[in-house]
Design a protein around this motif. Structure first.
Motif, mmCIF file in Angstrom:
data_model
loop_
_atom_site.group_PDB
_atom_site.id
_atom_site.type_symbol
_atom_site.label_atom_id
_atom_site.label_comp_id
_atom_site.label_asym_id
_atom_site.label_seq_id
_atom_site.Cartn_x
_atom_site.Cartn_y
_atom_site.Cartn_z
ATOM 1 N N VAL A 128 7.605 73.901 46.767
ATOM 2 C CA VAL A 128 8.835 73.180 47.118
ATOM 3 C C VAL A 128 8.769 71.775 46.536
ATOM 4 N N LEU A 129 9.828 71.402 45.797
ATOM 5 C CA LEU A 129 9.962 70.036 45.301
ATOM 6 C C LEU A 129 10.759 69.221 46.321
ATOM 7 N N GLU A 130 10.570 67.900 46.302
ATOM 8 C CA GLU A 130 11.364 67.055 47.196
ATOM 9 C C GLU A 130 12.847 67.265 46.889
ATOM 10 N N ASN A 131 13.619 67.657 47.915
ATOM 11 C CA ASN A 131 14.990 68.095 47.658
ATOM 12 C C ASN A 131 15.988 67.626 48.716
ATOM 13 N N GLU A 132 15.666 66.540 49.434
ATOM 14 C CA GLU A 132 16.593 66.068 50.459
ATOM 15 C C GLU A 132 17.947 65.700 49.852
ATOM 16 N N SER A 133 17.917 64.973 48.729
ATOM 17 C CA SER A 133 19.176 64.572 48.092
ATOM 18 C C SER A 133 19.915 65.780 47.536
ATOM 19 N N LEU A 134 19.147 66.762 47.033
ATOM 20 C CA LEU A 134 19.780 67.975 46.508
ATOM 21 C C LEU A 134 20.435 68.774 47.630
ATOM 22 N N LEU A 135 19.761 68.809 48.787
ATOM 23 C CA LEU A 135 20.327 69.519 49.925
ATOM 24 C C LEU A 135 21.608 68.837 50.407
ATOM 25 N N LEU A 136 21.589 67.497 50.453
ATOM 26 C CA LEU A 136 22.784 66.756 50.854
ATOM 27 C C LEU A 136 23.922 66.994 49.873
ATOM 28 N N ASN A 137 23.597 66.978 48.596
ATOM 29 C CA ASN A 137 24.600 67.229 47.562
ATOM 30 C C ASN A 137 25.182 68.631 47.699
ATOM 31 N N LEU A 138 24.321 69.600 48.031
ATOM 32 C CA LEU A 138 24.784 70.975 48.217
ATOM 33 C C LEU A 138 25.710 71.069 49.428
ATOM 34 N N GLN A 139 25.348 70.411 50.505
ATOM 35 C CA GLN A 139 26.182 70.450 51.703
ATOM 36 C C GLN A 139 27.551 69.818 51.446
ATOM 37 N N ARG A 170 24.170 74.262 44.093
ATOM 38 C CA ARG A 170 23.367 75.357 44.658
ATOM 39 C C ARG A 170 22.194 75.698 43.751
ATOM 40 N N VAL A 171 22.443 75.785 42.443
ATOM 41 C CA VAL A 171 21.372 76.115 41.490
ATOM 42 C C VAL A 171 20.311 75.020 41.477
ATOM 43 N N GLN A 172 20.755 73.754 41.493
ATOM 44 C CA GLN A 172 19.796 72.648 41.493
ATOM 45 C C GLN A 172 18.917 72.681 42.742
ATOM 46 N N TYR A 173 19.531 73.002 43.870
ATOM 47 C CA TYR A 173 18.750 73.093 45.107
ATOM 48 C C TYR A 173 17.788 74.280 45.049
ATOM 49 N N GLU A 174 18.253 75.410 44.547
ATOM 50 C CA GLU A 174 17.395 76.593 44.445
ATOM 51 C C GLU A 174 16.242 76.349 43.480
ATOM 52 N N TYR A 175 16.495 75.596 42.419
ATOM 53 C CA TYR A 175 15.426 75.284 41.473
ATOM 54 C C TYR A 175 14.325 74.447 42.123
ATOM 55 N N SER A 176 14.654 73.710 43.168
ATOM 56 C CA SER A 176 13.644 72.905 43.859
ATOM 57 C C SER A 176 12.775 73.759 44.779
#
Length: 350
Positions: free
Chosen positions: A96-107, A155-161
């Motif tokens: 798992v890569l750090e993905n808090e910002s990616l998760l927020l962006n996905l939401q 979604r893809v960016q978050y999944e890549y993390s």
């Protein structure tokens, strides 16, 4: 006078007895001393059986198919929830890569998509009832498709993390630790399949002829120090080149019954270069430093001979069949002379 004569006779007899006893005792001591001077030896009879010539090397079990895992995104590695030797399923989370910002962006993208979908449905109903123009509907439709694309990208960016295992197998090696910056150029780990396993051995150049002329040699594989469980193998590949640096060539062995073995196990690989049945043989310990053999005859006299080269196994060597009934010396043979009498203190009929 008669008494004096009788006493003299008695004294003579006593002295004669003493002299005789002393002589006999001396002979016994001399015989015992001679017996003790005889060189003690241990003998054995040659055995009849199979002789093998083999070479053994140590190596690791590998998978016939190994996948290197690389991330598809750039970021700081947050965690690695698997370890070496662990079995993983296809699609299982392994890094798992750090993905808090990616998760927020996905939401946020999900919320925007929900609103755009609602607008799309409402405007579609209005368009079907001719309450709005076609141009107005197409504008809303275009906005929806753009919002949907932004959501898909998020979604893809978050999944890549969230790196997942591409195959079912065993984690063979983990190359990274949490906290480092990774990218698509960084090998996170290697995952090996469980189905087919191989062992690679680097063989010295002097044995190359055996592997070229004798085809598939018999192969035995076992854990170091434990020869009770033997795994069979088959030579799958022999390198056509010899490394000029190491003067060795590589041989790949495919394991045929490797169910209990996993990649990374340390094993010993034994190649049987030659095998002869029904050989009359002796252990190498029977040879003197000059390459001679000594045997003991029925009178405990020793004789030497030089064995002809018939076949040399790993621990035993073959001798002529007409020597099968002789008692060969395996201990005490290094300082003997032809015809010397010895004392046999042990022996076996192998």
């Amino acid at each position: 006078m008669r008494i004096r004569i009788q006493l003299s006779i008695v004294m003579v007899l006593v002295l004669t007895g003493i002299i005789f006893f002393t002589w006999k005792s001396g002979n016994r001591e001399q015989e015992q001393m001679i017996e003790e001077i005889k060189v003690p030896v241990v003998t054995m009879n040659p055995r009849s059986g199979t002789l093998e010539k083999r070479i053994s090397f140590r190596s690791f079990v590998e998978s016939d198919h190994t996948v290197a895992v690389y991330p598809q995104a750039v970021g700081v590695l947050q965690s690695v929830p698997v370890e070496e030797g662990q079995r993983v399923e296809a699609g299982q989370l392994i890094a798992v890569l750090e993905n808090e910002s990616l998760l927020l962006n996905l939401q946020q993208a999900q919320s925007a998509l929900n609103l755009a979908r609602d607008d799309m449905n409402r405007y579609k109903t209005m368009y079907e009832k001719s309450l709005i123009s076609e141009q107005q509907f197409q504008t809303v439709e275009t906005n929806y498709k753009a919002t949907e694309s932004r959501y898909e990208l998020a979604r893809v960016q978050y999944e890549y993390s969230r790196v997942k295992s591409p195959i079912e197998g065993i984690v063979q090696r983990v190359n990274v630790e949490p906290g480092i910056l990774v990218s698509s150029q960084v090998n996170l780990m290697s995952i090996a399949t469980r189905d087919s396993k191989i062992i690679k051995a680097d063989i010295p150049e002097k044995y190359y002829e055996y592997f070229q002329k004798k085809g598939n040699l018999a192969v035995e594989v076992y854990r170091s120090g434990d020869k009770e469980k033997i795994y069979r193998g088959k030579i799958e590949y022999v390198s056509p080149f010899i490394s000029p640096g190491t003067m060795k060539f590589q041989v790949t062995v495919k394991l045929e019954d490797s169910g209990q073995l996993v990649p990374g196990m340390y094993m010993e690989v034994s190649f049987i270069l030659d095998k002869r049945d029904d050989q009359i043989s002796l252990p190498y310990s029977a040879l003197t430093r000059k390459g001679q053999l000594w045997y003991v005859d029925d009178e405990n006299l020793v004789h030497s001979l030089t064995p002809g080269e018939i076949f040399n196994g790993d621990e035993w060597f073959a001798i002529s069949g007409d020597l099968a009934d002789k008692a060969f010396i395996v201990e005490g043979q290094h300082f003997l002379s032809e015809g010397q009498e010895v004392r046999v203190i042990g022996g076996s009929a192998n």
